[in-house]
Design an enzyme around this catalytic site. Structure first.
Site, short mmCIF file in Angstrom:
data_model
loop_
_atom_site.label_atom_id
_atom_site.label_comp_id
_atom_site.label_asym_id
_atom_site.label_seq_id
_atom_site.Cartn_x
_atom_site.Cartn_y
_atom_site.Cartn_z
N SER A 94 0.89 -1.25 0.09
CA SER A 94 0.03 0.19 0.29
C SER A 94 1.15 1.46 0.05
O SER A 94 2.10 1.42 0.23
CB SER A 94 -1.06 -0.02 1.34
OG SER A 94 0.00 0.39 2.37
N LEU A 108 -3.34 0.65 6.84
CA LEU A 108 -3.62 2.69 6.33
C LEU A 108 -3.44 2.63 4.85
O LEU A 108 -2.41 1.78 4.28
CB LEU A 108 -3.89 3.39 6.80
CG LEU A 108 -3.93 3.61 8.64
CD1 LEU A 108 -4.09 5.19 9.05
CD2 LEU A 108 -5.75 3.81 7.98
N HIS A 119 3.91 -5.01 3.47
CA HIS A 119 3.67 -5.80 4.16
C HIS A 119 3.67 -7.26 4.38
O HIS A 119 3.80 -7.98 5.22
CB HIS A 119 1.65 -6.03 4.16
CG HIS A 119 0.99 -4.87 4.02
ND1 HIS A 119 0.90 -3.63 4.80
CD2 HIS A 119 1.15 -3.19 3.25
CE1 HIS A 119 0.49 -2.21 4.68
NE2 HIS A 119 0.42 -2.44 3.56
N LEU A 121 5.32 -10.83 1.66
CA LEU A 121 6.05 -11.31 0.83
C LEU A 121 6.32 -12.93 0.90
O LEU A 121 6.51 -13.20 2.58
CB LEU A 121 7.24 -10.96 0.47
CG LEU A 121 8.24 -12.04 -0.14
CD1 LEU A 121 7.15 -12.35 -1.56
CD2 LEU A 121 9.19 -11.82 -0.60
N TYR A 165 16.96 -9.38 2.65
CA TYR A 165 16.42 -8.40 1.70
C TYR A 165 17.57 -7.50 1.61
O TYR A 165 17.64 -6.71 1.03
CB TYR A 165 15.59 -7.62 2.45
CG TYR A 165 13.95 -8.60 2.72
CD1 TYR A 165 13.55 -8.01 1.50
CD2 TYR A 165 13.50 -8.73 3.81
CE1 TYR A 165 11.81 -8.92 1.69
CE2 TYR A 165 12.75 -9.37 3.75
CZ TYR A 165 11.91 -9.60 2.85
OH TYR A 165 10.52 -10.12 2.68
#
Length: 225
Positions: A94, A108, A119, A121, A165
């Site tokens: 988002s 939100l 948010h 994976l 990451y």
């Protein structure tokens, strides 16, 4: 006057040539497809997420109602990888409008924001250790480059996932202000700039008005997560 009716000559029917199973027409589902998710995918998403996270941390990043919320509100910030119609990996995101994540970022979507908050994976257990997580993240980050207002991507993860990451180009921002029970997280970011790199012969990215079908290179399919 007698007449003789000509009888049509009838040739014996020739047997139809046998068709090897290997060259029969395949089903219409693409072997591999990457497309934006929608609310109808929510249950499949949550089943993969629940299996992937509950066994490790005991918590899901998103509950089923939150999955539906984001896939209804901002489906263009999601991406799903399907194999013959079956969801095997996904990302849900988002927009956020602050430099760092706060608890509000968990629920939100800020349409005027310039930060894509990733948010979750997750990859289906049957398809792990095949490189699908890094490949899907790479494609997602390339897609974000096509969105003019997005300047960076952020996510929060547990400490043991930081090297995963980092290998994909994310940088550590520091300890995240968000905690879930006793769990703490590291906040990471990725700069979004320039133009998306498109593979030769790949279709154009067309989110969210048309599905994105991306042919998968053989070299991609053998990467290890």
């Amino acid at each position: 006057m007698s007449s003789v009716l000509a009888q049509p000559s009838v040739e014996p029917m020739q047997p139809l040539p046998s068709v090897s199973p290997g060259i029969q027409r395949r089903h219409t589902l693409p072997a591999s497809e990457v497309r934006p998710l929608n609310a109808q995918d929510a249950i499949s998403v949550f089943e993969i997420e629940r299996e992937a996270f509950i066994s490790v941390s005991g918590e899901c990043p998103l509950h089923l109602d939150e999955v539906r919320h984001f896939l209804t509100l901002c489906p263009e910030f999601s991406m799903g990888w399907f194999e013959e119609g079956r969801l095997v990996a996904f990302i849900i995101g988002s927009l956020w409008d602050r430099d760092r994540l706060t608890t509000g970022a968990l629920t939100l979507h800020k349409p005027r924001g310039s930060t894509a908050h990733i948010h979750v994976l997750a990859v289906h257990r049957t398809f792990r250790q095949q490189g699908k997580g890094p490949i899907l993240m790479w494609r997602y980050l390339q897609y974000l480059r096509c969105l003019p207002k997005v300047r960076r991507a952020v996510l929060m993860c547990e400490d043991f996932l930081v090297p995963f990451y980092v290998k994909m180009g994310f940088k550590v921002l520091g300890r995240c202000a968000i905690t879930v029970g006793t769990l703490t997280f590291m906040e990471m970011w990725y700069p979004i700039s320039g133009h998306a790199y498109m593979r030769r012969n790949s279709e154009a990215i067309r989110f969210p008005n048309a599905p994105l079908t991306v042919p998968l290179a053989q070299s991609d399919q053998h990467m290890d997560v």
